[in-house]
Design an enzyme around this catalytic site. Structure first.
Site, PDB file in Angstrom:
ATOM      1  N   SER A 147       6.963  -0.328  -0.586  1.00  6.57           N
ATOM      2  CA  SER A 147       5.912   0.172  -1.479  1.00  6.57           C
ATOM      3  C   SER A 147       6.753   1.371  -2.524  1.00  6.57           C
ATOM      4  O   SER A 147       7.641   1.886  -2.175  1.00  6.57           O
ATOM      5  CB  SER A 147       4.963   1.018  -0.480  1.00  6.57           C
ATOM      6  OG  SER A 147       4.163   0.284   0.490  1.00  6.57           O
ATOM      7  N   SER A 148       6.238   1.194  -3.687  1.00  7.48           N
ATOM      8  CA  SER A 148       6.920   2.271  -4.612  1.00  7.48           C
ATOM      9  C   SER A 148       8.252   2.186  -4.734  1.00  7.48           C
ATOM     10  O   SER A 148       8.713   0.996  -5.163  1.00  7.48           O
ATOM     11  CB  SER A 148       6.449   3.621  -4.427  1.00  7.48           C
ATOM     12  OG  SER A 148       6.626   4.635  -5.277  1.00  7.48           O
ATOM     13  N   SER A 149       9.138   2.901  -4.437  1.00 10.90           N
ATOM     14  CA  SER A 149      10.532   2.991  -4.478  1.00 10.90           C
ATOM     15  C   SER A 149      10.995   1.722  -3.494  1.00 10.90           C
ATOM     16  O   SER A 149      11.797   1.083  -3.945  1.00 10.90           O
ATOM     17  CB  SER A 149      11.294   4.231  -4.045  1.00 10.90           C
ATOM     18  OG  SER A 149      12.606   4.185  -4.062  1.00 10.90           O
TER      19      SER A 149
END
EC number: 3.1.1.72
Length: 304
Positions: A147-149
């Site tokens: 998720s995300s990074s």
């Protein structure tokens, strides 16, 4: 790095990740999370945590689950569904943990963007090979998600170590190499990329991914890309650029997908299918990050 922008990324990612609903299951976690410190070469001091379910399958699969900024491996264990799902399907979960103070991943340095280059990606790859050896895992059933990074790092892992992974799911990330730092900054922030202003062709994106493991001609992981339409941390253009990249890698015509399915996998989500190896899922009205769809991940990975 623009500090205010980076802080917004960190704060937004933390808050939205903690608020995300995840798939509910009757199966409960009966194993425990364990830290591993002797998994081999660890050039960037990435932490390794592993969850082995009590009902471990014979020749189990592996899911590498990579956390968001401000997160940790134990934190992602707590607020993602993969450990619970492992009790149902018998696979092992690896939770890498960022070595940096902000909890983000290095997706910017030349080291991490190079196969066996000595960066974060190298450390995570070594976790995978150690786990395969230690537990007799099935090397054809190794998957990566984040998720995300962690989604950014998922794209990087798929590009730098394609031989290790059968499939990946990417929740609100950017293309592999989009955060590249021409000053070789480790764990660097790239506002131009984050704001969706790095726009190029599928062929160019593919060449960037392929250069991360120069000369590799083997199989590559199937990619499933999620992104939200109102993401103001990693802007929605990054969805299109990521889909372009993998369409280019797989040789699909980005401008002519096989089909588009409305309200799939749920209302206001649109799934675009370029072929067996690439799906994009665009979530209208969803910000940063798109909630983890654990049951759908299990289908994409072939467990369900």
């Amino acid at each position: 790095m623009l500090l205010s922008t980076h802080l917004l990324f960190v704060i937004t990612t933390l808050v939205t990740s903690l608020l995300h609903p995840i798939d509910g299951h009757a199966v409960k976690r009966s194993g425990s999370l364990q830290q591993v410190t002797d998994f081999g070469d660890n050039p960037t001091n990435v932490g390794m945590y592993i969850y082995v379910p009590n009902n471990l399958a014979s020749n189990p699969g592996i899911v590498v689950a990579i956390h968001y900024c401000t997160g940790t491996g134990p934190g992602y264990y707590g607020d993602s569904p993969y450990a619970t799902l492992s009790e149902q399907y018998g696979f092992i979960v690896i939770y890498p943990s960022s070595p940096y103070s902000g909890g983000c991943w290095d997706v910017s340095s030349q080291a991490t963007l190079t196969h066996n280059g000595g960066g974060n990606s190298n450390s995570i790859a070594n976790m995978v090979t150690w786990t395969i050896s230690k537990y007799g895992a099935d090397s054809s059933k190794v998957f990566v998600t984040g998720s995300s990074s962690g989604a950014m790092m998922t794209n990087v892992m798929a590009a730098t170590y394609p031989e290790l992974f059968a499939a990946a799911t990417v929740y609100s990330g950017v293309s592999a190499g989009c955060f590249y730092s021409n000053t070789n900054q480790v764990d660097g922030w790239n506002s131009t990329c984050a704001q969706g202003d790095v726009i190029t062709t599928p062929e160019h994106w593919a060449s960037i991914a392929e250069a991360m493991y120069s000369g590799y001609s083997g199989s590559r992981p199937r990619m499933q890309i999620y992104h939200g339409s109102i993401d103001t941390t990693l802007y929605p253009q990054n969805y299109y650029e990521t889909c372009k990249q993998w369409a280019g890698v797989f040789g699909y015509d980005y401008s002519a997908p096989e089909k588009t399915e409305a309200n799939t996998p749920q209302t206001n989500y649109e799934t675009t299918i370029w072929g067996d190896s690439l799906q994009g899922i665009f979530a209208t009205g969803v910000g940063h990050t798109v909630p983890i769809h654990g049951d759908k991940d299990m289908e994409w990975f072939g467990f369900a």
